[in-house]
Design a protein around this motif. Sequence first.
Motif, PDB file in Angstrom:
ATOM      1  N   SER A   1       0.847  -1.199   0.000  1.00 55.78           N
ATOM      2  CA  SER A   1       0.000   0.000   0.000  1.00 55.78           C
ATOM      3  C   SER A   1       0.878   1.244   0.000  1.00 55.78           C
ATOM      4  O   SER A   1       1.719   1.431   0.874  1.00 55.78           O
TER       5      SER A   1
ATOM      6  N   THR B   1      -0.068   4.323   0.383  1.00 58.34           N
ATOM      7  CA  THR B   1      -0.496   5.365   1.318  1.00 58.34           C
ATOM      8  C   THR B   1       0.332   5.324   2.602  1.00 58.34           C
ATOM      9  O   THR B   1       0.487   6.348   3.273  1.00 58.34           O
TER      10      THR B   1
ATOM     11  N   GLN C   1      -5.368   4.009  -5.597  1.00 59.11           N
ATOM     12  CA  GLN C   1      -4.995   4.787  -4.416  1.00 59.11           C
ATOM     13  C   GLN C   1      -4.634   6.226  -4.772  1.00 59.11           C
ATOM     14  O   GLN C   1      -4.185   6.992  -3.924  1.00 59.11           O
TER      15      GLN C   1
ATOM     16  N   GLU D   1      -6.344   9.004  -5.470  1.00 55.11           N
ATOM     17  CA  GLU D   1      -6.996  10.122  -4.790  1.00 55.11           C
ATOM     18  C   GLU D   1      -6.481  10.272  -3.355  1.00 55.11           C
ATOM     19  O   GLU D   1      -6.209  11.389  -2.899  1.00 55.11           O
ATOM     20  N   GLN D   2      -6.313   9.138  -2.651  1.00 54.60           N
ATOM     21  CA  GLN D   2      -5.823   9.211  -1.269  1.00 54.60           C
ATOM     22  C   GLN D   2      -4.388   9.721  -1.222  1.00 54.60           C
ATOM     23  O   GLN D   2      -4.032  10.560  -0.382  1.00 54.60           O
TER      24      GLN D   2
ATOM     25  N   GLN E   1      -4.316  13.449  -1.781  1.00 58.33           N
ATOM     26  CA  GLN E   1      -4.698  14.210  -0.589  1.00 58.33           C
ATOM     27  C   GLN E   1      -3.584  14.208   0.455  1.00 58.33           C
ATOM     28  O   GLN E   1      -3.346  15.223   1.127  1.00 58.33           O
ATOM     29  N   GLN E   2      -2.901  13.080   0.599  1.00 59.37           N
ATOM     30  CA  GLN E   2      -1.759  13.027   1.517  1.00 59.37           C
ATOM     31  C   GLN E   2      -0.665  13.990   1.067  1.00 59.37           C
ATOM     32  O   GLN E   2      -0.071  14.702   1.884  1.00 59.37           O
TER      33      GLN E   2
END
Length: 260
Positions: A168, A170, A224, A226-227, A230-231
């Motif tokens: 992942s 993120t 992933q 969009e996440q 934003q991060q």
Amino acid sequence: TPYECKSLVALLHSSDSEKVQRTLTTVANAAAFTRNQDSLREAGVLIRLPNLLASTDKGIKEAAVVAAANLSLNIGNMKEMEPCVTVLILLAEGCDEDISLRLSILECLTNMCVLPDWHHLFPPLLPSLMTGLTSPHSTIRLQSLRLLINLACNNEMISSILSTPSPSLTDLLNISTPEDELLRSCTLLANICMSSVRLNLSRLSEEELVTRPDSLQTKLLHTQSEQISQQALYLRDNHPNTEIKFQASKIYTTLHGLQS
């Protein structure tokens, strides 16, 4: 002197493992100085080194890795180290449990990746490097990032990196990540994002999304995206480190552009 270098190389052919290990340590120390690096190469050390890297004797293997790392700091040496790189990649794939040895190998390979000469040998190691990004050992995570950053600077490696299964992503941009690790995570993802767009590798077909759900390309640029965007935006606007803010800005701008 050239004579002393030839004497050292002769000792590397000894059947006495302790003598070979001590000699490798001497070679590594000598290779830390630029004036010795050419002399050691001309004496034949690079011809002997691959066999020593592949030794079943752990002490010899470890000493050979350190010697290779120091010798690879010389461009002339690096261009003749393809057999060493090949052996080191095989070692890196098979030493997950030996953290100290794995770290030394990754550090050595990072040196060898400063120039793109041997990048084409690295695709088999990419899955292991991606796994290293979530290692419980911070030193392994950091060195895996450094090596991947060097590889990602080469446009010819981007397709292979994108197609590699990844953890992942993120997790890489978590605000609580240590600053030096977060900087390298941001740098890696920024380089890959921008290269993907530049090389027209940012779009996946529906079939590719289904058949390659775990690839870095699918996660970074689709599932992933969009996440991560934003991060990156949060880091750009809130992190005190200006270089992290700069790299995060590149990630956000690229991903936000793809989402538009």
